[in-house]
Write a protein that holds these residues in place. Structure first.
Motif, PDB file in Angstrom:
ATOM      1  N   GLY A 148       0.803  -1.224   0.000  1.00 62.91           N
ATOM      2  CA  GLY A 148       0.000   0.000   0.000  1.00 62.91           C
ATOM      3  C   GLY A 148       0.832   1.268   0.000  1.00 62.91           C
ATOM      4  N   LEU A 149       0.148   2.385   0.012  1.00 60.77           N
ATOM      5  CA  LEU A 149       0.801   3.695  -0.018  1.00 60.77           C
ATOM      6  C   LEU A 149       1.263   4.108   1.364  1.00 60.77           C
ATOM      7  N   ASP A 150       2.313   4.919   1.398  1.00 60.39           N
ATOM      8  CA  ASP A 150       2.769   5.499   2.657  1.00 60.39           C
ATOM      9  C   ASP A 150       1.941   6.744   2.947  1.00 60.39           C
ATOM     10  N   PHE A 151       1.511   6.872   4.174  1.00 64.37           N
ATOM     11  CA  PHE A 151       0.750   8.044   4.596  1.00 64.37           C
ATOM     12  C   PHE A 151       1.644   8.966   5.415  1.00 64.37           C
ATOM     13  N   PRO A 152       1.252  10.235   5.533  1.00 61.99           N
ATOM     14  CA  PRO A 152       1.980  11.142   6.427  1.00 61.99           C
ATOM     15  C   PRO A 152       1.901  10.645   7.866  1.00 61.99           C
ATOM     16  N   SER A 153       2.627  11.276   8.711  1.00 65.14           N
ATOM     17  CA  SER A 153       2.657  10.922  10.130  1.00 65.14           C
ATOM     18  C   SER A 153       1.251  10.939  10.735  1.00 65.14           C
ATOM     19  N   ASP A 154       0.992   9.977  11.616  1.00 68.52           N
ATOM     20  CA  ASP A 154      -0.285   9.922  12.336  1.00 68.52           C
ATOM     21  C   ASP A 154      -0.498  11.140  13.234  1.00 68.52           C
TER      22      ASP A 154
END
Length: 173
Positions: free
Chosen positions: A46-52
Motif C-alpha cells: 500500500g501507499l505510505d501516509f503522512p505521520s499519524d
C-alpha cells in the motif's frame, strides 16, 4: 473543464515507466502545459501516509472517509474507498484543469497507450492491448506495425509526445 489529452504508459516492472513520465511532465511543463498524473500503485504494502500526528491523519484515522489538508497553494487528500475506477481517478485528476493527464498502468483501459517493451516476451502479452499508439523499446528490439522509439532517445520521445498532443487526441470529460 473543456477537453484533455489522456495518455497511458504501460509496461512491466522496471521498464522505466515512471522515469519516462517524469521526463515527459518536465517537457510538458517547459512548454507551459498543465499536467496531471495518475499512477497505479501495484505494490501489496500500500501507499505510505503522512505521520499519524498530523491533524489530517488524525481525522482520517478517526473514521473520516476523506480528509483534506489545504494551504494557499496545495491540497493533500486521503480518501478511503474500495475499488476506485480509472474513470473516477481521471475525474479527480481533472479537478486541477490539466491539458494532459498521463496514466501509469491500468493496462486494460481504453485510452491511447504507449507500451514499453524491455524484452520480447513482454510484447507477446502487451501487443493485445487496445489503442496502442507507440511502442518504446529497450536494447535492439524491433516491433513492426507501430511507431517505435528506443527508451534512450529522449529527443525523439519528446518530439513524439509533442506531436501526439498537437493532434486530434483531445477527449472531453
Amino acid at each position: 473543464m473543456d477537453a484533455v489529452s489522456i495518455l497511458q504508459v504501460v509496461g512491466y516492472k522496471n521498464s522505466r515507466k515512471t522515469t519516462l513520465i517524469e521526463n515527459w511532465v518536465k517537457e510538458l511543463v517547459s512548454i507551459e502545459k498543465e499536467v496531471s498524473v495518475i499512477k497505479h500503485h501495484g505494490h501489496a504494502n500500500g501507499l505510505d501516509f503522512p505521520s499519524d500526528k498530523t491533524d489530517s491523519m488524525k481525522f482520517f484515522h478517526s473514521g473520516a472517509t476523506c480528509s483534506i489538508a489545504v494551504d494557499d497553494q496545495s491540497i493533500q487528500m486521503h480518501q478511503l474507498k474500495n475499488n476506485w475506477t480509472l474513470k473516477q481517478l481521471v475525474q479527480l485528476a481533472a479537478i486541477s484543469n490539466p491539458e494532459i493527464i498521463i496514466i501509469e498502468g491500468y493496462k486494460q483501459e481504453d485510452y491511447d497507450k504507449v507500451v514499453i517493451i524491455k524484452e520480447l516476451k513482454d510484447w507477446e502479452t502487451l501487443q493485445h492491448l487496445t489503442n496502442i499508439v507507440c511502442v518504446i523499446v529497450h536494447g535492439e528490439l524491433k516491433i513492426d506495425n507501430y511507431p517505435m522509439i528506443h527508451i534512450e532517445n529522449t529527443v525523439l520521445l519528446n518530439e513524439w509526445l509533442i506531436d501526439w498532443i498537437g493532434g486530434d487526441k483531445l477527449e472531453t470529460i
